[in-house]
Scaffold this motif. Structure first.
Motif, mmCIF file in Angstrom:
data_model
loop_
_atom_site.group_PDB
_atom_site.id
_atom_site.type_symbol
_atom_site.label_atom_id
_atom_site.label_comp_id
_atom_site.label_asym_id
_atom_site.label_seq_id
_atom_site.Cartn_x
_atom_site.Cartn_y
_atom_site.Cartn_z
ATOM 1 N N PRO A 138 28.923 7.054 -9.251
ATOM 2 C CA PRO A 138 29.119 6.262 -10.510
ATOM 3 C C PRO A 138 30.350 6.917 -11.431
ATOM 4 O O PRO A 138 30.275 7.736 -12.272
ATOM 5 C CB PRO A 138 27.825 7.015 -11.506
ATOM 6 C CG PRO A 138 27.527 8.147 -10.805
ATOM 7 C CD PRO A 138 27.951 8.004 -9.357
ATOM 8 N N SER B 177 28.348 1.750 -5.026
ATOM 9 C CA SER B 177 27.286 2.694 -5.335
ATOM 10 C C SER B 177 27.705 4.159 -4.659
ATOM 11 O O SER B 177 26.576 4.813 -4.766
ATOM 12 C CB SER B 177 25.794 2.095 -5.349
ATOM 13 O OG SER B 177 25.776 0.923 -5.949
ATOM 14 N N GLU C 129 32.635 2.648 -7.408
ATOM 15 C CA GLU C 129 31.791 2.367 -8.087
ATOM 16 C C GLU C 129 30.914 1.007 -7.535
ATOM 17 O O GLU C 129 29.589 1.004 -7.868
ATOM 18 C CB GLU C 129 32.566 1.784 -9.473
ATOM 19 C CG GLU C 129 31.593 1.214 -10.664
ATOM 20 C CD GLU C 129 30.593 2.199 -11.517
ATOM 21 O OE1 GLU C 129 29.805 1.899 -11.813
ATOM 22 O OE2 GLU C 129 30.908 3.321 -11.298
#
Length: 491
Positions: A190, A187, A184
């Protein structure tokens, strides 16, 4: 034997214990605190859908809520690990009478379901479900969504039991969480959206509820099998012999008479599971500032930055110091029967905390990235910890008489958390102190005045070190026999 009989035994043990009549004021405050959190959970449950509806009018508030619930799950897991007391019972008497092991184990596990940490989710998610039905969401879907999150709460409960009892399970959970947070944060994927879709799926695709419900059963059986494996009289009575490593601690001889106590504490930390967890948790405190220093909202609230700065260097002081003298509860009677100086005993604990603060301050050097103003605030917080907070923590330790069994791995049926709610009350001056000391000069003069006041408070503490140690020693001396009696009684 019926399960209600076990409850009767537990109530008699509790009501006849000396702990039952002690600390009436503390019990009242804890009840009021519990009522406060119960009311807060219920209020949030009723208000959150309406609040999200106003805050983000272009998006379904229920979808938004599910996207954020992964953070609730992680926070719940963390709070339980550090704060939840695992219910225990003395199983040895049941081993020599004709009572089925399955009944004892089932009662022990079902007892964990009555935790306050399991009641709060019900009081939050039940009002949310009621609001969803009121706003014309699907009734069956809303109820299944509630049951799913209730199941997740029980999953966390039984997972926490395993995490506290088995190192393998603990490191497995930590590894999974680290991977998810990394995906997370960088990136890569997600993860929050993935879990948001999963949680919302409990409402739309109702058969997804099988996942948390099935996981509850799996974790319950895992706990059952783990306890059953250790449910033998010889395992409970005969202690396993383990090889003990020798450590060269001669470098501590420079501290003179304090070296004996320092060596004992260092050996205790290196050889036992619970103190090792404290050291690990203290290291995590170093990252506490990342939450405050990266948020623009806190830049205009320097009192909160002072609070964060104190925590960065005070992790070991807070987590270790608040459990003095509980760390020595297993041999406290032996220590008190020896011709040793109480002053030297307390001063050695103080010195250990001071050294830990200095090491934490050195490790906090990368915070210079956020500017010298932040780093100087951390330095002022370290001064407060060394000069004042250390004595406040030692003073509070005199009121903490909960025995600790050091080696969690060796004892499958003992209370390994050692968490005393009195610590929450003792923590108030440690938390509010640096904020007040900094804020008053800051408000009256300027930021630098607040820094100087916070740093000077620590310097004054060092100047009056002997006086503060005398006060703390006097408190320990007065409560010596109460502490001995408390350590002698198994909870």
């Amino acid at each position: 034997m019926k399960l209600s009989k076990f409850s009767s035994f537990e109530w008699k043990k509790f009501s006849r214990s000396s702990y039952f009549e002690k600390g009436v004021v503390v019990k009242i405050l804890l009840i009021l605190g519990a009522l406060y959190f119960i009311g807060l959970a219920a209020f949030l449950g009723f208000a959150i859908i309406f609040g999200l509806e106003k805050a983000i009018p272009d998006q379904d508030p229920f979808v938004t809520l599910n996207n954020f619930l992964i953070y609730y799950v992680l926070a719940d897991l963390g709070f339980r690990y550090f704060l939840q007391q695992l219910p225990v019972m003395n199983i040895k008497p049941f081993m020599i009478i004709p009572v089925k092991r399955s009944k004892v184990i089932n009662y022990l596990l079902l007892k964990t379901s009555l935790s306050f940490f399991n009641i709060l989710p019900i009081l939050f998610f039940l009002p949310v479900t009621g609001v969803l039905i009121y706003k014309s969401y699907d009734v069956l879907g809303s109820i299944i969504w509630f049951i799913s999150f209730l199941s997740i709460s029980f999953c966390i409960n039984y997972a926490n039991f395993l995490i506290n009892k088995t190192q393998v399970f603990f490191y497995a959970i930590i590894s999974v969480l680290a991977v998810l947070v990394g995906l997370e944060y960088f990136s890569v994927y997600p993860v929050s959206d993935l879990f948001g879709d999963l949680f919302y799926g409990f409402y739309t695709d109702k058969y997804w509820a099988i996942i948390p419900i099935g996981l509850v059963y799996v974790l319950f059986k895992a706990n059952y099998n783990y306890i059953l494996k250790h449910f033998y009289l010889d395992g409970a009575i005969v202690e396993k012999k383990e090889s003990v490593k020798q450590y060269d601690l001669s470098f501590l001889n420079r501290f003179g008479k304090l070296s004996t106590f320092l060596k004992n504490d260092v050996r205790m930390i290196l050889r036992n599971a619970r103190p090792k967890q404290v050291v690990m948790m203290s290291f995590l405190f170093l990252f506490y500032g990342l939450f405050f220093y990266t948020q623009d909202i806190y830049q205009d609230m320097p009192a909160f930055l002072a609070f964060a700065s104190m925590f960065i260097t005070g992790g070991f002081l807070i987590s270790f110091g608040q459990l003095v003298p509980s760390w020595d509860s297993e041999y406290y009677k032996l220590m008190m029967s020896q011709n040793i100086s109480y002053r030297q005993y307390l001063e050695s604990k103080w010195l250990l905390m001071v050294v830990a603060c200095v090491i934490s301050f050195i490790l906090s050097t990368p915070y210079i990235y956020f500017g010298w103003k932040i780093y100087l605030m951390i330095a002022a917080g370290a001064s407060f910890n060394i000069g004042l907070n250390s004595f406040i923590t030692l003073y509070g330790g005199a009121l903490n008489r909960v025995p600790i069994e050091l080696n969690q791995k060796a004892k499958a049926f003992s209370n390994t958390n050692g968490f005393n709610p009195t610590q929450l009350l003792i923590s108030l001056p440690k938390i509010l102190g640096p904020m007040i000391i900094f804020y008053i000069p800051y408000k009256l003069l300027n930021f630098n005045a607040g820094l100087i006041a916070l740093a000077a408070s620590g310097v004054l503490g060092l100047i009056f070190k002997q006086k503060f140690l005398s006060i703390v020693e006097n408190v320990y001396q007065k409560g010596k026999y109460k502490t001995l009696a408390a350590f002698n009684e198994k909870q």
